[in-house]
Design a protein around this motif. Structure first.
Motif, PDB file in Angstrom:
ATOM      1  N   LYS A 139      29.646  14.449   3.442  1.00  0.00           N
ATOM      2  CA  LYS A 139      29.759  15.855   3.794  1.00  0.00           C
ATOM      3  C   LYS A 139      30.908  16.030   4.792  1.00  0.00           C
ATOM      4  O   LYS A 139      31.206  15.113   5.572  1.00  0.00           O
ATOM      5  CB  LYS A 139      28.449  16.358   4.400  1.00  0.00           C
ATOM      6  CG  LYS A 139      27.303  16.410   3.399  1.00  0.00           C
ATOM      7  CD  LYS A 139      26.041  16.958   4.036  1.00  0.00           C
ATOM      8  CE  LYS A 139      24.912  17.036   3.011  1.00  0.00           C
ATOM      9  NZ  LYS A 139      23.661  17.565   3.604  1.00  0.00           N
ATOM     10  N   PRO A 140      31.570  17.193   4.778  1.00  0.00           N
ATOM     11  CA  PRO A 140      32.713  17.393   5.688  1.00  0.00           C
ATOM     12  C   PRO A 140      32.398  17.080   7.147  1.00  0.00           C
ATOM     13  O   PRO A 140      33.210  16.462   7.841  1.00  0.00           O
ATOM     14  CB  PRO A 140      33.060  18.869   5.485  1.00  0.00           C
ATOM     15  CG  PRO A 140      32.642  19.164   4.078  1.00  0.00           C
ATOM     16  CD  PRO A 140      31.394  18.349   3.868  1.00  0.00           C
ATOM     17  N   VAL A 161      37.175  19.543   6.283  1.00  0.00           N
ATOM     18  CA  VAL A 161      36.939  18.548   7.332  1.00  0.00           C
ATOM     19  C   VAL A 161      37.505  19.035   8.671  1.00  0.00           C
ATOM     20  O   VAL A 161      36.852  18.907   9.719  1.00  0.00           O
ATOM     21  CB  VAL A 161      37.546  17.193   6.931  1.00  0.00           C
ATOM     22  CG1 VAL A 161      37.520  16.213   8.108  1.00  0.00           C
ATOM     23  CG2 VAL A 161      36.806  16.610   5.739  1.00  0.00           C
ATOM     24  N   LEU A 162      38.697  19.607   8.650  1.00  0.00           N
ATOM     25  CA  LEU A 162      39.319  20.096   9.889  1.00  0.00           C
ATOM     26  C   LEU A 162      38.430  21.112  10.594  1.00  0.00           C
ATOM     27  O   LEU A 162      38.354  21.137  11.829  1.00  0.00           O
ATOM     28  CB  LEU A 162      40.680  20.735   9.592  1.00  0.00           C
ATOM     29  CG  LEU A 162      41.868  19.796   9.396  1.00  0.00           C
ATOM     30  CD1 LEU A 162      43.105  20.594   9.035  1.00  0.00           C
ATOM     31  CD2 LEU A 162      42.118  18.967  10.657  1.00  0.00           C
ATOM     32  N   GLN A 163      37.764  21.953   9.818  1.00  0.00           N
ATOM     33  CA  GLN A 163      36.920  22.989  10.405  1.00  0.00           C
ATOM     34  C   GLN A 163      35.735  22.416  11.169  1.00  0.00           C
ATOM     35  O   GLN A 163      35.093  23.126  11.939  1.00  0.00           O
ATOM     36  CB  GLN A 163      36.433  23.938   9.305  1.00  0.00           C
ATOM     37  CG  GLN A 163      37.560  24.770   8.739  1.00  0.00           C
ATOM     38  CD  GLN A 163      37.179  25.593   7.517  1.00  0.00           C
ATOM     39  OE1 GLN A 163      37.947  26.441   7.070  1.00  0.00           O
ATOM     40  NE2 GLN A 163      36.013  25.368   6.955  1.00  0.00           N
ATOM     41  N   GLU A 164      35.454  21.116  10.971  1.00  0.00           N
ATOM     42  CA  GLU A 164      34.336  20.466  11.652  1.00  0.00           C
ATOM     43  C   GLU A 164      34.796  19.593  12.822  1.00  0.00           C
ATOM     44  O   GLU A 164      33.982  18.910  13.432  1.00  0.00           O
ATOM     45  CB  GLU A 164      33.555  19.592  10.654  1.00  0.00           C
ATOM     46  CG  GLU A 164      33.030  20.322   9.438  1.00  0.00           C
ATOM     47  CD  GLU A 164      31.973  21.352   9.783  1.00  0.00           C
ATOM     48  OE1 GLU A 164      31.334  21.220  10.852  1.00  0.00           O
ATOM     49  OE2 GLU A 164      31.788  22.304   8.995  1.00  0.00           O
ATOM     50  N   GLN A 220      42.181  18.541  15.518  1.00  0.00           N
ATOM     51  CA  GLN A 220      42.773  19.419  14.503  1.00  0.00           C
ATOM     52  C   GLN A 220      44.279  19.526  14.707  1.00  0.00           C
ATOM     53  O   GLN A 220      45.058  19.433  13.749  1.00  0.00           O
ATOM     54  CB  GLN A 220      42.154  20.818  14.595  1.00  0.00           C
ATOM     55  CG  GLN A 220      40.715  20.929  14.146  1.00  0.00           C
ATOM     56  CD  GLN A 220      40.240  22.375  14.134  1.00  0.00           C
ATOM     57  OE1 GLN A 220      41.003  23.289  13.850  1.00  0.00           O
ATOM     58  NE2 GLN A 220      38.980  22.579  14.456  1.00  0.00           N
ATOM     59  N   VAL A 221      44.673  19.711  15.952  1.00  0.00           N
ATOM     60  CA  VAL A 221      46.101  19.847  16.262  1.00  0.00           C
ATOM     61  C   VAL A 221      46.844  18.557  15.948  1.00  0.00           C
ATOM     62  O   VAL A 221      47.944  18.579  15.381  1.00  0.00           O
ATOM     63  CB  VAL A 221      46.288  20.242  17.745  1.00  0.00           C
ATOM     64  CG1 VAL A 221      47.764  20.169  18.136  1.00  0.00           C
ATOM     65  CG2 VAL A 221      45.748  21.649  17.992  1.00  0.00           C
ATOM     66  N   GLN A 222      46.253  17.411  16.286  1.00  0.00           N
ATOM     67  CA  GLN A 222      46.884  16.119  15.980  1.00  0.00           C
ATOM     68  C   GLN A 222      47.195  16.008  14.486  1.00  0.00           C
ATOM     69  O   GLN A 222      48.293  15.620  14.086  1.00  0.00           O
ATOM     70  CB  GLN A 222      45.961  14.966  16.380  1.00  0.00           C
ATOM     71  CG  GLN A 222      45.838  14.712  17.853  1.00  0.00           C
ATOM     72  CD  GLN A 222      44.779  13.657  18.147  1.00  0.00           C
ATOM     73  OE1 GLN A 222      44.155  13.108  17.231  1.00  0.00           O
ATOM     74  NE2 GLN A 222      44.562  13.359  19.421  1.00  0.00           N
TER      75      GLN A 222
END
Length: 436
Positions: free
Chosen positions: A182-183, A213-216, A222-224
Motif C-alpha cells: 500500500k502507498p 506514495v509522495l502524498q504519504e 517529498q521535496v528531496q
C-alpha cells in the motif's frame, strides 16, 4: 542462547511477535539486519527490525535477543524507540536479499534467493549460514544436466558469489518485488532508507504510483524526491497528485521552482493548484479539494450513485454529492446543499437530487480557519464539508483527512511523536553506525 542452537530461517521469523522478559508484547518482527564482511567470511546478523504500535519500526540489536525460534522472540532490557534508519553496510535481509538473483561460485548457473538461514557461531555472533534458493536457467556442462530450472536447493553461504549479492539491490528490482505494498507502507519503507537510496527507488516508480506514495511522506522527503526528478517528470507527478497535496508540496519549494513546475503542468491541473496556493495557509480554501462530486438539482439518484463509484475518489469525497446551479465546475453557480451517500442508498434511483437535499448544515467559508472547519465537521459528524466563497459559490470541499493533516504534529507521518524517548536506553553503535 547457546552456541549449539538450531538453525533459524529468516522467512519463518517474519511477522512473529516480540516480547520483553515479562511477557509484554513489544511488537512484530519485520526484518533482519545483516552486515557484509570480507568475502571470505559470512555476513553477520546484527539485529532485527521490530514494528511497534504506531507502525514505527525500531532496531533491536542481537545482543538484546534472549531467545529466538519459530514461535516467538524475547528481548531483554530497554529498547531504543527511535525509528530505525538503515546505515552504512547494513542490509535488510528480507527487503533486499529475498528475490535477489545470485550466481553459484562453481559457475553452474544462477538462482533466486527465497530464504536465508542463520546460525550462532562459537563466539556468540549470529551469521548467515545457508541460502535457500530456486535454481534459474542452467549453464552448459555435466552438472547443469542433472539440475532443472525451478529446482529448490539449500546451499551453504560460500556456495554463492557474495560480491554481487551484497551490492545494493537494483532499485527497479526493489520496486517490482514490492508492487503490492500500500502507498502508506511503501512510504514507510522509503523513510527508512538513506536519502540516496530513497531517491533511487522512488525514481523507479510509475508517475501515478509515485504520486500516491509522495502524498504519504513527510514534507522534507517529498521535496528531496521531487527535486531529484527532471522538471518535466516532476510536473507529470504533480499532475497525478491530489490538487491539495500538490499545492502543499509546491509550497515547500522555492518560488522560481514552483512557478516553473506550474508552467509545465497541464493548464487544467495547474489552475486548480494555483487556486489553492492563492489562499492563506491554514484556511479552508488552502486545504480543500477543488474537485468534489458536483451535480445539478435535476440529476437523479442513479446518476449520483454512478458518480460516487469512481475509483479515484477517496471514501471521504465519495460520501457526499454537492448540488449547485450551473456551472458545475468550481467555482460553481449558487450552492444549494448536499446529498449524503446514505440518502442516495435509501432513495429510488429516478428521484431528483433537488428533492432530497440536506440544507441544514451551512457550508464553510473559504477563509475560515482550520479550527472552525474541525469544529463544524465534529459537530455534525461529517466526513466532508462544502466550502464556498463570499458569493455563495462552491469552490471545493474539505474532508476530515484534510483537517487531520493540518492539526496533527508536523512529524506525524514518521510516528516519532508517539513515544516518550526520555526512558529509552541509548542504543550502541552497529559497526560504527548509531541508530537514532
Amino acid at each position: 542462547m547457546s552456541s549449539n542452537s538450531s538453525k533459524i530461517f529468516i522467512a519463518r521469523l517474519l511477522g512473529l511477535d516480540v516480547f520483553d522478559p515479562l511477557g509484554d508484547r513489544l511488537g512484530r518482527l519485520r526484518d533482519v539486519v545483516v552486515v557484509a564482511r570480507l568475502v571470505s567470511k559470512p555476513a553477520q546478523c546484527v539485529g532485527v527490525v521490530v514494528e511497534v504500535p504506531g507502525k514505527r519500526r525500531v532496531f533491536v540489536p542481537m545482543t538484546r535477543i534472549q531467545a529466538m525460534d519459530a514461535g516467538q522472540i524475547i528481548c531483554s532490557g530497554l529498547v531504543n524507540m527511535r525509528r530505525f534508519q538503515q546505515r552504512g553496510a547494513e542490509i535488510l535481509a528480507a527487503a533486499e536479499l529475498f528475490d535477489r538473483r545470485v550466481m553459484f561460485e562453481d559457475g553452474s548457473g544462477n538462482a533466486v534467493v527465497e530464504d536465508i538461514g542463520l546460525a550462532q557461531a562459537r563466539n556468540g555472533d549470529w551469521i548467515v549460514s545457508d541460502y535457500y534458493v530456486r535454481r534459474g536457467a542452467p549453464t552448459t556442462g555435466l552438472l547443469s544436466l542433472r539440475r532443472t530450472r525451478g529446482e529448490r536447493l539449500l546451499v551453504p553461504w560460500d556456495a554463492i558469489e557474495h560480491t554481487a549479492l551484497h551490492e545494493p539491490q537494483a532499485a527497479s528490482t526493489y520496486v517490482a518485488t514490492h508492487d503490492e505494498m500500500k502507498p502508506a507502507d511503501f512510504a514507510d519503507a522509503l523513510h527508512e532508507m538513506n536519502q540516496k537510496r530513497r531517491v533511487e527507488v522512488a525514481s523507479e516508480l510509475q508517475d501515478e504510483r509515485l504520486a500516491d506514495v509522495l502524498q504519504e511522506m513527510p514534507d522534507e522527503e517529498q521535496v528531496q524526491i521531487i527535486s531529484a526528478l527532471d522538471m518535466e517528470r516532476a510536473a507529470d507527478v504533480l499532475e497525478e497528485m491530489d490538487p491539495d497535496d500538490a499545492a502543499d508540496l509546491l509550497g515547500e519549494l522555492s518560488e522560481d521552482t514552483k512557478h516553473a513546475l506550474l508552467e509545465l503542468m497541464e493548464p487544467e491541473d495547474a489552475r486548480d493548484v494555483r487556486r489553492l496556493l492563492s489562499y492563506p495557509e491554514g484556511t479552508a480554501g488552502s486545504m480543500m479539494t477543488p474537485v468534489p462530486v458536483i451535480l445539478s438539482p435535476e440529476a437523479t439518484v442513479a446518476e449520483a450513485l454512478a458518480s460516487v463509484r469512481r475509483e479515484e475518489l477517496s471514501p471521504a469525497l465519495a460520501s457526499t454529492v454537492f448540488v449547485t446551479r450551473p456551472p458545475l465546475e468550481t467555482p460553481t453557480g449558487r450552492y444549494l446543499g448536499a446529498v449524503h451517500i446514505q440518502a442516495l442508498l435509501r432513495t429510488p434511483p429516478p428521484e431528483s437530487l433537488g428533492n432530497i437535499l440536506d440544507s441544514d448544515v451551512e457550508p464553510i467559508a473559504d477563509m475560515a480557519n482550520v479550527a472552525e472547519v474541525a469544529r463544524t465537521l465534529a459537530s455534525y459528524n461529517l466526513t466532508s464539508l462544502a466550502v464556498v466563497n463570499s458569493d455563495g459559490r462552491l469552490v471545493g470541499a474539505v474532508t476530515v483527512d484534510d483537517v487531520l493533516d493540518h492539526i496533527l504534529p508536523e512529524d506525524w507521518r514518521t510516528h516519532d511523536d508517539i513515544h516518550d524517548e526520555s526512558t529509552a536506553e541509548p542504543q550502541p553503535p552497529v559497526n560504527g553506525a548509531s541508530h537514532g
